[in-house]
Design a protein around this motif. Structure first.
Motif, PDB file in Angstrom:
ATOM      1  N   SER A 158       0.859  -1.183   0.000  1.00 49.10           N
ATOM      2  CA  SER A 158       0.000   0.000   0.000  1.00 49.10           C
ATOM      3  C   SER A 158       0.895   1.231   0.000  1.00 49.10           C
ATOM      4  CB  SER A 158      -0.932   0.016   1.219  1.00 49.10           C
ATOM      5  OG  SER A 158      -0.180   0.091   2.418  1.00 49.10           O
ATOM      6  N   VAL A 159       0.360   2.336  -0.482  1.00 51.87           N
ATOM      7  CA  VAL A 159       1.136   3.575  -0.541  1.00 51.87           C
ATOM      8  C   VAL A 159       1.274   4.143   0.868  1.00 51.87           C
ATOM      9  CG1 VAL A 159       1.257   5.896  -1.490  1.00 51.87           C
ATOM     10  CG2 VAL A 159       0.301   4.036  -2.862  1.00 51.87           C
ATOM     11  N   PRO A 160       2.502   4.346   1.347  1.00 48.87           N
ATOM     12  CA  PRO A 160       2.675   4.930   2.682  1.00 48.87           C
ATOM     13  C   PRO A 160       2.017   6.304   2.760  1.00 48.87           C
ATOM     14  CG  PRO A 160       4.754   4.059   1.839  1.00 48.87           C
ATOM     15  CD  PRO A 160       3.785   4.042   0.701  1.00 48.87           C
ATOM     16  N   PRO A 161       1.382   6.625   3.866  1.00 47.98           N
ATOM     17  CA  PRO A 161       0.700   7.928   3.977  1.00 47.98           C
ATOM     18  C   PRO A 161       1.700   9.080   4.016  1.00 47.98           C
ATOM     19  CG  PRO A 161       0.736   6.817   6.098  1.00 47.98           C
ATOM     20  CD  PRO A 161       1.271   5.832   5.106  1.00 47.98           C
ATOM     21  N   LEU A 162       1.226  10.237   3.634  1.00 51.60           N
ATOM     22  CA  LEU A 162       2.050  11.440   3.732  1.00 51.60           C
ATOM     23  C   LEU A 162       2.231  11.813   5.202  1.00 51.60           C
ATOM     24  CD1 LEU A 162       0.496  13.570   0.853  1.00 51.60           C
ATOM     25  CD2 LEU A 162       2.838  12.693   0.933  1.00 51.60           C
ATOM     26  N   PRO A 163       3.353  12.421   5.544  1.00 49.57           N
ATOM     27  CA  PRO A 163       3.556  12.823   6.942  1.00 49.57           C
ATOM     28  C   PRO A 163       2.576  13.920   7.344  1.00 49.57           C
ATOM     29  CG  PRO A 163       5.289  13.715   5.535  1.00 49.57           C
ATOM     30  CD  PRO A 163       4.502  12.770   4.686  1.00 49.57           C
ATOM     31  N   ASN A 164       2.332  14.010   8.634  1.00 48.33           N
ATOM     32  CA  ASN A 164       1.405  15.031   9.131  1.00 48.33           C
ATOM     33  C   ASN A 164       1.959  16.437   8.935  1.00 48.33           C
ATOM     34  OD1 ASN A 164      -0.443  13.064  10.004  1.00 48.33           O
ATOM     35  ND2 ASN A 164       0.652  12.797  11.940  1.00 48.33           N
ATOM     36  N   GLU A 165       3.270  16.567   9.072  1.00 54.11           N
ATOM     37  CA  GLU A 165       3.897  17.875   8.916  1.00 54.11           C
ATOM     38  C   GLU A 165       4.382  18.049   7.482  1.00 54.11           C
ATOM     39  OE1 GLU A 165       7.011  18.245  11.736  1.00 54.11           O
ATOM     40  OE2 GLU A 165       5.747  17.739  13.466  1.00 54.11           O
ATOM     41  N   ALA A 179      10.873  13.603   6.657  1.00 56.72           N
ATOM     42  CA  ALA A 179      11.403  13.681   5.296  1.00 56.72           C
ATOM     43  C   ALA A 179      11.500  12.292   4.675  1.00 56.72           C
ATOM     44  CB  ALA A 179      12.770  14.354   5.308  1.00 56.72           C
ATOM     45  N   LYS A 180      11.920  11.310   5.456  1.00 52.46           N
ATOM     46  CA  LYS A 180      12.032   9.946   4.938  1.00 52.46           C
ATOM     47  C   LYS A 180      10.663   9.387   4.558  1.00 52.46           C
ATOM     48  CE  LYS A 180      16.177   8.924   7.678  1.00 52.46           C
ATOM     49  NZ  LYS A 180      16.743   8.101   8.778  1.00 52.46           N
ATOM     50  N   GLN A 181       9.655   9.707   5.377  1.00 56.16           N
ATOM     51  CA  GLN A 181       8.304   9.225   5.083  1.00 56.16           C
ATOM     52  C   GLN A 181       7.772   9.851   3.796  1.00 56.16           C
ATOM     53  OE1 GLN A 181       5.542   9.763   8.317  1.00 56.16           O
ATOM     54  NE2 GLN A 181       3.775   9.034   7.131  1.00 56.16           N
ATOM     55  N   LYS A 182       8.041  11.145   3.603  1.00 55.58           N
ATOM     56  CA  LYS A 182       7.595  11.817   2.377  1.00 55.58           C
ATOM     57  C   LYS A 182       8.320  11.236   1.162  1.00 55.58           C
ATOM     58  CE  LYS A 182       5.654  15.091  -0.155  1.00 55.58           C
ATOM     59  NZ  LYS A 182       6.089  16.501   0.037  1.00 55.58           N
ATOM     60  N   ASP A 183       9.599  10.943   1.315  1.00 52.26           N
ATOM     61  CA  ASP A 183      10.393  10.418   0.206  1.00 52.26           C
ATOM     62  C   ASP A 183       9.920   9.025  -0.208  1.00 52.26           C
ATOM     63  OD1 ASP A 183      12.814  10.486  -1.585  1.00 52.26           O
ATOM     64  OD2 ASP A 183      13.359   8.771  -0.335  1.00 52.26           O
ATOM     65  N   VAL A 184       9.662   8.146   0.753  1.00 51.50           N
ATOM     66  CA  VAL A 184       9.224   6.792   0.408  1.00 51.50           C
ATOM     67  C   VAL A 184       7.809   6.817  -0.167  1.00 51.50           C
ATOM     68  CG1 VAL A 184       8.218   6.115   2.630  1.00 51.50           C
ATOM     69  CG2 VAL A 184       9.297   4.395   1.199  1.00 51.50           C
ATOM     70  N   HIS A 185       7.001   7.775   0.260  1.00 49.19           N
ATOM     71  CA  HIS A 185       5.669   7.944  -0.343  1.00 49.19           C
ATOM     72  C   HIS A 185       5.802   8.272  -1.828  1.00 49.19           C
ATOM     73  CE1 HIS A 185       1.521   9.431  -0.913  1.00 49.19           C
ATOM     74  NE2 HIS A 185       2.097  10.421  -1.588  1.00 49.19           N
ATOM     75  N   ASN A 186       6.675   9.221  -2.159  1.00 46.81           N
ATOM     76  CA  ASN A 186       6.888   9.592  -3.560  1.00 46.81           C
ATOM     77  C   ASN A 186       7.435   8.419  -4.363  1.00 46.81           C
ATOM     78  OD1 ASN A 186       6.082  12.151  -2.841  1.00 46.81           O
ATOM     79  ND2 ASN A 186       8.156  12.996  -2.757  1.00 46.81           N
ATOM     80  N   LEU A 187       8.338   7.674  -3.750  1.00 44.84           N
ATOM     81  CA  LEU A 187       8.975   6.545  -4.430  1.00 44.84           C
ATOM     82  C   LEU A 187       7.959   5.458  -4.770  1.00 44.84           C
ATOM     83  CD1 LEU A 187      11.834   5.728  -5.307  1.00 44.84           C
ATOM     84  CD2 LEU A 187      12.129   4.627  -3.090  1.00 44.84           C
ATOM     85  N   VAL A 188       7.107   5.120  -3.819  1.00 46.56           N
ATOM     86  CA  VAL A 188       6.103   4.074  -4.047  1.00 46.56           C
ATOM     87  C   VAL A 188       5.069   4.534  -5.070  1.00 46.56           C
ATOM     88  CG1 VAL A 188       4.251   2.741  -2.962  1.00 46.56           C
ATOM     89  CG2 VAL A 188       6.436   3.020  -1.791  1.00 46.56           C
ATOM     90  N   MET A 189       4.680   5.791  -5.010  1.00 49.54           N
ATOM     91  CA  MET A 189       3.700   6.310  -5.966  1.00 49.54           C
ATOM     92  C   MET A 189       4.211   6.208  -7.398  1.00 49.54           C
ATOM     93  SD  MET A 189       0.778   7.301  -4.742  1.00 49.54           S
ATOM     94  CE  MET A 189       0.213   8.385  -6.049  1.00 49.54           C
TER      95      MET A 189
END
Length: 320
Positions: free
Chosen positions: A85-92, A124-134
């Motif tokens: 599943s696509v990791p969610p975007l960070p809250n911040e 930042a890591k969470q946002k990056d992996v979200h972009n990568l999976v998308m």
């Protein structure tokens, strides 16, 4: 791939490192390089983990006690190792390099022009992996998905088995037959491991072979792949026909029959070789002396035809 095996999987040829890697202690591996139709190279690899049971043993334990500690720990391991599943975007809100460039073209979040303390944060890591999976893992149907569908009479189904309706909320064992069903939160997202995809930064797939049927399917796929011909049958026959035609066009009245036969074989071989499709990446790999397969063990040749003939002579089969 050598770095992938040593750094991520923690494979130690001497089998002295018991710490292992992100999937545990790797006991053995077998991988081969494949060229896509566009020429790009990728690897198919099987990995055996230390202490892993064979599919029949897993099935037997699941039937005997599907609520056992063994089943619970195996399910936990699979849920932690395989995501779909696509990791969610960070809250911040945070701006990372993969927002501006394709995620595969940047090496993580550390990049010139970005604040290092911010880029090393979990946000930042969470946002990056979200972009990568998308970009890499979300499947979009195309003509390739339905190339084996015949006409309009049959409902079209993606040959990769990816569909928005193919979801499972949890991983579980069927108490009746011991079959394992893996969790699938998004039917259009290919399986991935977060640590692997963050390191290699390209599309990937990961699968657990947990049943006899899956093991046979993988064995068939690998055998079919490593034995398939790069030259399609109709292309080979066309090349042979062309070679024979060109030989007949020459004046060979003075040549002995054996010379004509040798010329025919030579021309056939040259014509078939000229029809082989090799990508620039494959040619460069060969010229640079790079490996086209990665194995942890040495293997002996298996002469199937001879063995089959011997077995049939010892135990004749009326069906064969």
């Amino acid at each position: 791939l050598r770095s992938f095996l040593s750094a991520l999987l923690g494979y130690d040829p001497s089998q002295e490192n018991l710490t292992g890697g992100i999937l545990g202690v790797v006991k053995a591996h077998y991988g081969c390089i494949e060229a896509q139709g566009r020429g790009s190279l990728h690897c198919h690899m099987m990995i055996w983990l230390e202490g892993g049971l064979n599919p029949n043993e897993i099935k037997q334990r699941a039937i005997e006690d599907p609520e056992s500690d063994f089943c619970a720990r195996l399910i936990q391991f699979l849920d932690e190792s395989i995501s779909n599943s696509v990791p969610p975007l960070p809250n911040e809100p945070v701006h990372v390099p993969s927002d501006d460039k394709h995620p595969c073209s940047v090496r993580g979040t550390i990049m010139e022009g970005f604040d290092r303390s911010t880029m090393t944060s979990e946000t930042a890591k969470q946002k990056d992996v979200h972009n990568l999976v998308m970009k890499c893992q979300v499947h979009t149907h195309s003509g390739t998905c339905y190339k084996y569908c015949k006409g309009n009479t049959h409902p079209k189904q993606c040959r990769f088995g990816l569909d928005a309706s193919n979801t499972e909320p949890i991983t579980y064992f069927n108490p009746a037959n011991g079959e394992l069903t893996l969790r699938c939160l998004d039917g259009l997202v290919n399986n991935f491991n977060e640590f692997i995809i963050r390191a290699i930064r390209c599309n990937m797939d990961i699968k657990f072979i947990g049943s006899g049927a899956s093991a046979k399917a993988v064995l068939y796929y690998i055998t079919n792949y490593i034995t398939k011909s790069q030259l399609k049958a109709h292309v080979a026959f066309a090349a042979l026909e062309r070679a024979v035609t060109r030989l007949n066009e020459q004046d060979v009245d003075d040549d002995p029959l054996t010379v004509r036969a040798k010329k025919l074989l030579q021309k056939c071989a040259y014509m078939m070789i000229s029809q082989q499709e090799l990508s620039a990446q494959q040619v460069c790999t060969h010229l640079l002396g790079l490996e086209d397969h990665f194995t942890s063990h040495s293997y002996r040749n298996f002469y199937w035809i001879s063995i089959e003939r011997f077995l049939d002579s010892q135990v004749p089969s009326p069906e064969c």
